[in-house]
Design an enzyme around this catalytic site. Structure first.
Site, PDB file in Angstrom:
ATOM      1  N   CYS B  85      77.512  -0.031   6.769  1.00  9.91           N
ATOM      2  CA  CYS B  85      78.330   1.074   6.267  1.00  9.91           C
ATOM      3  C   CYS B  85      79.808   0.818   6.589  1.00  9.91           C
ATOM      4  O   CYS B  85      80.405  -0.067   6.032  1.00  9.91           O
ATOM      5  CB  CYS B  85      77.812   2.397   6.837  1.00  9.91           C
ATOM      6  N   HIS B 202      71.713   2.282   5.968  1.00 12.58           N
ATOM      7  CA  HIS B 202      71.629   2.233   7.434  1.00 12.58           C
ATOM      8  C   HIS B 202      70.219   1.858   7.900  1.00 12.58           C
ATOM      9  O   HIS B 202      69.389   2.752   8.087  1.00 12.58           O
ATOM     10  CB  HIS B 202      71.943   3.614   8.016  1.00 12.58           C
ATOM     11  N   GLU B 204      69.339   1.137  10.829  1.00 11.01           N
ATOM     12  CA  GLU B 204      69.093   1.722  12.162  1.00 11.01           C
ATOM     13  C   GLU B 204      68.651   3.183  12.044  1.00 11.01           C
ATOM     14  O   GLU B 204      68.150   3.750  13.008  1.00 11.01           O
ATOM     15  CB  GLU B 204      70.342   1.577  13.048  1.00 11.01           C
TER      16      GLU B 204
END
Lengths: 736, 231
Positions: B85, B202, B204
């Site tokens: 990002c 993302h 994560e």
């Protein structure tokens, strides 16, 4: 600085009544200076003093086994969740700024409530917001909505807190006076909770954060009294927020609190330096001497009056022992933030403001603060004329012959019932990687890092109910919020509230306010959910009328195991669908009545709070025994809308349903009720579920089962594809 | 492996990234942007967030942070870097990856689940994953529209540097499945040496026991297995 003469006009422009000015004279024993008058004016304003509400607020239940800091003690209530951890949460309004400048008004509303939370040493882990606007059918209102949403999105997203829930409703009464209520939730260890009282004579008063500018000063006053040559150019009375700066302030603040370097800390929100310094001194029963000329300033030539009244954002006042100051300074410098010693704690209980060696103000802080000797009032009340008339409206002659299928689609496309995804997808709701249940179900569920626990969060208020009956409506708001966390698998623990009402000097408004407080207190006592704090916003009116009474409830619930979180969505073909609770008596107060018949009338659905408590306990039991596949609260829009919503998780599924009664499908589908849920479970668990429901002495009906044909079939009533229901609901809200 | 996650002022996914690698058993830490020691990492992560408040342009100021000199030299030595990002934005601003990230087509911030399609198994980040594999990886950005001039785009495509594309549930690459208007539905690309990955989604956020999607593990584990295989 030129000394400004205190004339009756100056007093009036400061919003002080002649009685209040007499009281000031008796406190001071002399004519106040303009700085003193400004300080009294902001501290005795409705916003800071709660002068017209505090007597009623004191009747609310504040105690409970989980409370670590009670309402009013600190910036926000603190609730124990076990393992040495606590949740700190609060909801607050930023209505008037958002009406004038929706983007920055909403953004600074979010910023202010986040600051309240991390001032207590808690790291914000979730945010919610409750919004009310006029009907979204004209450009001006849609502009307000878009900009307020952008403001919330801008601030919360940059700050890095997941915005996981909330609500947005549209009624004509909010035209021109939207409600923007923001809630923040933080996590703190018991032994790291920071306090706001100033303590220790000789300790330093330290200013940290952003510089002070002229933003947020109650513009009209100072411009019209020509306080300084500089102030002739009128600045906006709206504060401008900087989430990037606040993110730095968060990290630095938590760093000094966790290092044990802080004696007391208070953020500067409403009434800025004035409020923070007088509250810290008042709570600590000490004095503070502060030098306004040392305050970091964004522009030149600011007067002590302007400095004390500025509402510039992203600032804090910290009490530090002199030996710890170098360490505090090092932390703030690391984060490139201002840090300056601006005064010290003194023994004499006085707030003394000094500018360039001249004493500009000297006021005993106890006269300024809430819970001290600031003025409090009880206002006149009068039951409004409409109350009995609307309550007793005859609804028995309504035409209820409409086609249920068409009506269900119309309801799902209604602006108060359709999907809110276009709003919440603008909020980062996944940062911090703990969002167990995302926006769109009854409550959001957020994991507590380092544990198996999670918290459930929601905000609720059906303001149509509160207009028709503020007592019953507010009771219902508390009840619904508790049920929303319970259907998510959580035990309701405590509430925060944001009370949005009209002008308290109108007896009808004050009557509604009193009724709402009574309803909230009764429901919170019955459900063992104490009030941890909140905010009162009065004078919410447009030229036509006041807003509906809107006591927004923010509820906190706890799950001991995040894996027990439940959503509203049906999961598997063949699961049984059961309705537990009540059948509607009529269309009173319903969204359907308003949509199809243009009527806001009738009785608010009856709430049996004892049965409600049993339902919440039942849901706890069902979820801890892992018997539930889904659970959904039946609220606005009734059973028909709730059933459709259960299908929106997986559109390949459908349901085959028989209504409890076929007497009148429109009433069964769209009449509204309290304490009612739709649950689904494996057929093999039918016996276990039924037994628990019977033990809870709650009425229940097997509605049918979940199917795999992607169609909602309600026997002898309607048949619609899940995809059609879903796309109608999903696409209805127009913001552009 | 040793993972160093860079914290810029305004980063807000630094702790998330650190924790996800730590949960997988790696030695994972954050590095303050004013530091100049990367602490001998096997992987550098540039996390999501709003470095420097997105002032001027997303990622434009972060590239001048003291630590970036070290990150760039780490890259030149063939180090592995993951930019997520805002981290992707910083990588393009630092010219470690080609192209740039413009405002989303609808001009709004968008946070939601998003399907992406694995375009090649030939990268450390998709090692062992089948081409065409569909993953649910959340997005959250306002400036994620990947843009590149035609000539460079052709080179990028020809070199097989497009790692992920926005897709629908069935893996179709359509305009409807493109959340932000990115050219060729591009969601993630790698450097010419294939060791630097920049992606808007993302991973994560799809790699903890709490959250809804767990597809992020696929990307993290692909990288683990790539390193373990001794490449």
């Amino acid at each position: 600085m030129k000394q400004v003469e205190i004339t009756p006009e100056v007093i009036e422009e400061h919003g002080l009544t002649s009685e209040e000015y007499e009281y000031i004279l008796s406190i001071m024993g002399r004519t106040p200076t303009i700085v003193e008058l400004g300080i009294f004016s902001v501290m005795w304003s409705e916003h800071a003093s709660y002068k017209n509400s505090v007597k009623l607020l004191k009747t609310l239940p504040k105690d409970g086994p989980y409370m670590l800091a009670k309402a009013g003690d600190e910036n926000a209530g603190v609730v124990d969740i076990g393992d040495g951890l606590a949740i700190c949460f609060k909801i607050e309004s930023h209505n008037h700024p958002s009406a004038l400048e929706p983007y920055h008004g909403a953004a600074t509303g979010v910023g202010g409530i986040l600051r309240d939370i991390f001032t207590m040493g808690a790291r914000p882990i979730a945010a919610l917001n409750s919004l009310r606007f006029g009907l979204p059918n004209n450009f001006d209102t849609r502009y307000l909505i878009r900009e307020a949403v952008h403001g919330i999105s801008y601030y919360g997203n940059s700050f890095g807190v997941p915005t996981v829930g909330g609500e947005i409703y549209f009624e004509p009464c909010y035209e021109g006076n939207p409600l923007v209520n923001a809630m923040a939730v933080g996590l703190v260890k018991h032994d790291k909770i920071a306090r706001s009282a100033a303590k220790g004579v000789g300790n330093l008063v330290v200013y940290v954060g952003a510089k002070t500018g002229r933003d947020g000063i109650h513009g009209t006053t100072f411009a019209s009294v020509e306080i300084s040559d500089e102030s002739a150019s009128m600045r906006s009375a709206i504060q401008v927020g900087d989430p990037f700066y606040q993110k730095l302030l968060l990290e630095a603040t938590l760093e000094v609190i966790n290092a044990g370097l802080v004696v007391g800390i208070q953020d500067m929100g409403a009434a800025g330096l004035t409020c923070s310094s007088s509250e810290m001194a008042g709570k600590g029963e000490v004095g503070i001497e502060m030098h306004t000329d040392r305050i970091p300033q964004r522009e030149e030539g600011m007067t002590p009056y302007e400095i004390m009244l500025s509402e510039s954002q992203e600032r804090m006042l910290v009490i530090v022992e002199p030996k710890d100051y170098p360490a505090v300074e090092a932390v703030f410098h690391k984060w490139d933030l201002e840090v300056v010693v601006v005064g010290e704690v003194i023994e004499e209980q006085v707030l003394r403001i000094v500018h360039d060696g001249v004493v500009e103000a000297e006021i005993p802080p106890e006269y300024l603060i809430l819970g001290g000797k600031a003025p409090v009032y009880t206002r006149e009340t009068q039951e409004p004329e409409y109350f009995q008339r609307l309550k007793n409206t005859d609804l028995s002659k309504l035409d209820l012959s409409q086609d249920p299928a068409k009506e269900l689609l119309a309801m799902l496309a209604h602006h108060n019932l359709c999907s809110r995804a276009k709003v919440y997808q603008q909020y980062d709701h996944m940062v911090q990687i703990g969002t167990v249940v995302e926006p769109g179900s009854d409550a959001a569920v957020v994991a507590i890092k380092g544990t198996d626990k999670a918290i459930a969060l929601c905000t609720d208020c059906n303001s149509r109910y509160c207009y028709l009956d503020p007592y019953e409506g507010t009771r219902a708001a508390v009840a619904e919020s508790a049920l929303n966390v319970a259907v998510s698998g959580a035990k309701p623990l405590a509430i925060s509230n944001c009370l949005n009402f009209g002008n308290p000097y109108k007896p009808e408004i004050y009557w509604g306010f009193g009724q709402a407080i009574k309803g909230m207190g009764d429901a919170c006592r019955a459900l063992d959910t104490p009030v941890t704090g909140g905010n009162v916003s009065l004078y919410n009116e447009n030229p036509e009328s006041a807003v509906y009474p809107t006591p927004v409830i923010g509820m906190l619930g706890l799950l001991e195991d995040m894996k027990l979180a439940i959503t509203q969505f049906f999961k598997n073909e063949g699961d049984l669908i059961m309705l537990v609770g009540n059948q509607p008596q009529d269309l009173g107060a319903s969204q359907y009545l308003e949509m199809r018949h243009g009527m806001v009338a009738g009785k608010v659905p009856k709430l049996d709070i004892d049965a409600h408590k049993r339902l919440i306990d039942l849901l706890q039991e069902l979820s801890s025994q892992k018997l539930l596949k889904s659970a959904h609260d039946v609220s606005d829009g009734g059973l028909g809308v709730a059933l459709a919503e259960c299908l929106f998780g997986n559109r390949d599924l459908g349901a085959m349903v028989t209504l409890p009664t076929l007497d009148n499908p429109i009433l069964s589908l769209f009449g509204e009720v309290q304490s009612t849920v739709i649950i689904s479970f494996k057929p093999s668990d039918l016996e276990a579920v039924t037994q628990l429901v019977q033990q809870a002495k709650l009425k229940h009906w097997i509605l049918g089962e979940v199917t795999s044909d992607g169609t909602l079939k309600i026997k002898d009533t309607l048949e619609l594809s899940t995809q059609e229901l879903y796309s109608t609901w999903r696409d209805a809200l127009q913001l552009k | 492996m040793r993972v160093s996650v860079i914290t810029f002022p305004g980063s807000n996914c630094d702790i998330d990234s650190r924790d996800v690698f730590a949960d997988l058993g790696h030695d994972s830490r954050t590095i303050w942007h004013k530091d100049t020691d990367l602490q001998n990492p096997d992987l550098v992560v540039l996390p999501g967030g709003f470095s420097y408040g997105d002032y001027l342009r997303s990622g434009a100021l972060a590239r001048f942070s003291p630590v970036m000199k070290e990150v760039i030299s780490f890259a030149k030595q063939g180090g592995y870097i993951l930019g997520i990002c805002n981290g992707f934005q910083v990588l393009t601003e630092a010219q470690l990856l080609p192209g740039s990230l413009l405002a989303n087509e609808n001009l709004d911030f968008i946070c939601r689940h998003q399907y992406i399609r694995v375009e090649t198994g030939n990268s450390p980040w998709t090692h062992g994953l089948d081409k065409g594999r569909i993953l649910d990886i959340p997005i959250a950005h306002k400036k994620g529209r990947y843009h590149l001039d035609q000539e460079s785009l052709k080179r990028l495509e020809d070199n097989d540097q497009v790692i992920f594309r926005y897709a629908d549930e069935e893996g179709r690459i359509t305009p409807e499945a493109n959340p932000n208007g990115s050219v060729n539905n591009i969601a993630g690309i790698c450097s010419e040496n294939r060791r630097i990955l920049g992606m808007m989604p993302h991973p994560e956020r799809a790699a903890t026991k709490a959250v809804v999607s767990s597809d992020g593990y696929e990307i993290l584990k692909a990288f683990e297995s790539y390193l373990a295989s001794g490449n």
